[in-house]
Structure formats: C-alpha cells, structure tokens
Enzyme design. Structure first.
Site, PDB file in Angstrom:
ATOM      1  N   GLY A 118       0.970  -1.603   0.127  1.00  0.00           N
ATOM      2  CA  GLY A 118      -0.168  -0.138  -0.296  1.00  0.00           C
ATOM      3  C   GLY A 118       1.064   1.452   0.178  1.00  0.00           C
ATOM      4  O   GLY A 118      -0.018   2.455  -0.965  1.00  0.00           O
ATOM      5  N   GLY A 120       4.296   1.289  -1.112  1.00  0.00           N
ATOM      6  CA  GLY A 120       5.855   1.112  -1.117  1.00  0.00           C
ATOM      7  C   GLY A 120       5.553  -0.075  -2.243  1.00  0.00           C
ATOM      8  O   GLY A 120       5.037  -1.045  -1.992  1.00  0.00           O
ATOM      9  N   ASP A 233      -3.727  -8.118   9.178  1.00  0.00           N
ATOM     10  CA  ASP A 233      -3.931  -8.584   7.814  1.00  0.00           C
ATOM     11  C   ASP A 233      -3.448  -9.651   7.549  1.00  0.00           C
ATOM     12  O   ASP A 233      -2.322  -9.550   6.424  1.00  0.00           O
ATOM     13  CB  ASP A 233      -2.778  -7.034   8.136  1.00  0.00           C
ATOM     14  CG  ASP A 233      -3.204  -6.568   6.020  1.00  0.00           C
ATOM     15  OD1 ASP A 233      -4.192  -7.241   5.269  1.00  0.00           O
ATOM     16  OD2 ASP A 233      -1.870  -6.271   5.095  1.00  0.00           O
TER      17      ASP A 233
END
Length: 398
Positions: A118, A120, A233
C-alpha cells in the site's frame, strides 16, 4: 488425694530409673529432629540457589523451551559482515546507512522489485557479498504510513519466532523509511497459488505444512507473546515462504497489542475477503478476527482460488459453503493440482476446520491453538507434524 505432675516423685526406689530413661529418650529425639530439620533446610536452600543460579555448563547444554520456541534474533547476525555500515540504533534494531541500501538495491532498480504494498515496494538487495535481504521502501508523507512503519519496526524488533519474519534493521532518508528483512526465496503464498505456476509447487502435504506454520505463528502472537498481538491483516500475500517452503507471517504495520488501545475504536483496515464480518460491520476486533482470516487462507489452499473481492465477507463465505460441507461434492471442487492426491478423511477434516474458522459468529470459531492441534496429525513428520506416511492409505488417482 493430691494430683501428680509428670515430674513428681512417688517413691524414690520405684520411679527414679524410668524417669531418667524417659528424659534421655526425649533429648535424643529432639536432637535427631533438629538435625533432620537442618538437613532439610540445607537441601531446600541448595535447590533454590541452583534453580536461580544454574551452572554455566547447565545453561549451555539445556536451553529453555521458550528460547527454543522463539528462535534466535537475526539482527546481531549483521555484525559478522564488516562491509555493512550501521549509523545508529532504534531500540535494539540497527539503523543501516541509506547509501548502502541504495547501492544494495541497484538504486532501487525495477528488476529488483519483489512485490508491492500500500505504501511502497519491496526490493531484493545485497548488503554484502554473502547476504541477500529484502528491503521494504515506505513513502511516509502521511501520518498513517509513518505510524505503520513505527508499529512494524517496534513489534518485529521484539518478536523472534520461526514462523514470523525476522527484521534485520531499518533505514531513514527524508520522508522515506526502509525496513530490512531476511530474504524469503519462494515469495508469498499468494504468488505461489495465483501466480504463473498456479500452485504447481505446492503438493497437498506442502499446503498442510504451510497452514500449520501459519497457525504456529498466529498461536505465538495470540497465546505466548505478552501482551497478545492481533495481526489484523493476515492474507496469502502476507505469508512468505523461504527456500524450503517454511511459512512466516509478515507485514505487521496494522498489528495491535491487546490492551494497547480500545479495540472497538480502531479504524477499519485490512483486505476485503479476509476481514471478519463483525469487524467489517461493527468494528469489533478480537483474536477471532485473525482466525477468520486464517480460515479464508485455508480455503485458498484447498480450492486454489482467490477470495471474492468487493463483496461482504458473508457473501464471500457462502460461495463455497454448501460444497465444503457436502462430502460427495467436496473432492470435485478442490484445486486440480492436489485433486485425488490426499486421504479423503484428511480432506474432510481440513474442510471442517476451514468452515469453523469462517463462521459469521465469532464465538463459534475455534481458538488458533485448537486449529493448530487439529492440523499437526495431518502433516508428515519430516515437515513438522506427526503423520507417518507409511501408515497412510492414499486415494488412488482415477
């Protein structure tokens, strides 16, 4: 008649000798008891001292179970490479000179990119002739990006476990931040399953090993790290595989420590398809949210398909639910790569675990510890489980 005390003389000739014998016996018993008590006290003191200050030989030969479970931190490993220039420390994590990062990635050449996130890219870098690493480059123009960088660095610098990615150092250059990790040669589970090879390198037993490794990493976060950590996540792109397909959890930017803040007031983050319904709809976050995401990953391993994007998790979940609970249909929907290559009883067991993990009601989902123990008997001994292959009757390929 007067009363008599034990020491009262009744008659000189009749009582004198028995009384003296009685006194001697009492003195002897008292002396023996005192000696025995002193001996017990001495042994107790010696045991306490030995437990608190074990000998050097014992400390070297008998590692504690917690040390064995955590593994060894890799950050001190960098000191063996004289060409790596360190310019400071962040907590216990080395800060590596930015120029060395730039050189190691060939000035962040596109061909060195291993993946994108998100904030890089992740690059392959060579910090020394014998040390290949992965470098995550984060553009931290926003507070969210800076917060994720700090969160990941702080968490991973204190976590050392065989199934969690090891961080070697970090670097800073203006608004750009870098995190240096051990290199995982086989990339992510997502790439292996959904990339050009479409899971060809992942046999049934290898998939079960990856599931077991992932469960072990999660169990450490939920049950053994103090305070507990919720990853928040978990997904196939954040499960990385080394040269031997050992799986390790990565990307801890969104992770939170249990009790560090109100879990009911956390900004919704994560990836659709993996986000638990209670978190998506009501913002309620618990360790069972990670269990839900694990169940989705388990479905990916079974079916070889991506989670359905841009749909509510309940819709995504119901897509394969009827077939997963129907034993006659289940063998027909598994990934073609592993079809007919496993014991059907094992397939039914794994499907049942996946169905439990993605239950809409969090209280119906198992703890990750229960999941872990259900998977261990399905993984061969040589891959970290307890299954002995010679005892298994495989379904013959039709």
């Amino acid at each position: 008649m007067p009363a008599f005390s034990p020491g009262t003389q009744v008659g000189e000739n009749q009582q004198d000798h028995p009384t003296h014998s009685h006194k001697k016996m009492i003195i002897a018993l008292a002396t023996a008891s005192a000696a025995l008590g002193l001996l017990i006290l001495s042994l107790l003191c010696f045991w306490i001292y030995s437990a608190k200050y074990p000998s050097k030989s014992n400390r070297k030969k008998v590692p504690t179970s917690s040390d064995a479970e955590k593994g060894l931190p890799l950050a001190p490993f960098l000191s063996k490479f004289s060409s790596i220039k360190m310019v400071g420390k962040r907590g216990c994590l080395p800060i590596i000179d930015y120029k060395q990062i730039e050189k190691g990635t060939n000035n962040f050449r596109e061909s060195n990119i291993l993946g994108e996130g998100g904030f890089g890219c992740v690059y392959k870098a060579q910090l020394d002739e014998n040390l290949d690493v992965a470098v995550k480059k984060l553009h931290c123009e926003t507070q969210n990006a800076e917060r994720e960088f700090e969160n990941e660095v702080d968490l991973l610098s204190e976590i050392h476990h065989p199934n969690i990615i090891s961080v070697l150092g970090c670097s800073i250059n203006d608004d750009t931040r870098f995190i240096i990790y051990e290199l995982m040669q086989n990339g992510s589970l997502e790439t292996q399953l959904h990339g050009p090879s479409h899971g060809a390198a992942l046999s049934w037993h290898m998939r079960m090993k990856i599931a077991l490794d992932t469960a072990r990493g999660l169990e450490y976060l939920h049950e053994h790290h103090k305070p507990a950590v919720i990853h928040r996540d978990l997904k196939s792109s954040n499960i990385l595989l080394d040269a031997n397909f050992n799986a390790k959890l990565s990307d801890f930017g969104l992770a939170i420590k249990d009790g560090s803040q109100s879990k009911n007031n956390i900004k919704l983050s994560g990836t659709l398809g993996y986000v638990a319904p209670e978190y998506l709809l009501d913002g309620k976050l618990t360790d069972k949210s990670d269990v839900y995401a694990f169940g989705v990953v388990l479905l990916e391993l079974l079916l070889g398909k991506r989670p359905v994007e841009k749909l509510a998790p309940s819709q995504c979940q119901s897509l394969a639910m009827p077939q997963l609970t129907d034993r006659s249909k289940l063998p027909n929907i598994v990934d073609a790569v592993i079809k007919n290559s496993m014991d059907l009883k094992h397939l039914y067991q794994v499907a049942a675990v996946a169905v439990l993990c993605v239950q809409p009601e969090p209280s119906y989902r198992p703890l990750i510890t229960d999941v872990l123990h259900s998977l261990i008997p399905l993984v061969p001994v040589e891959l970290g489980g307890t299954l002995r292959l010679q005892q298994v009757t495989h379904t013959q390929e039709s």
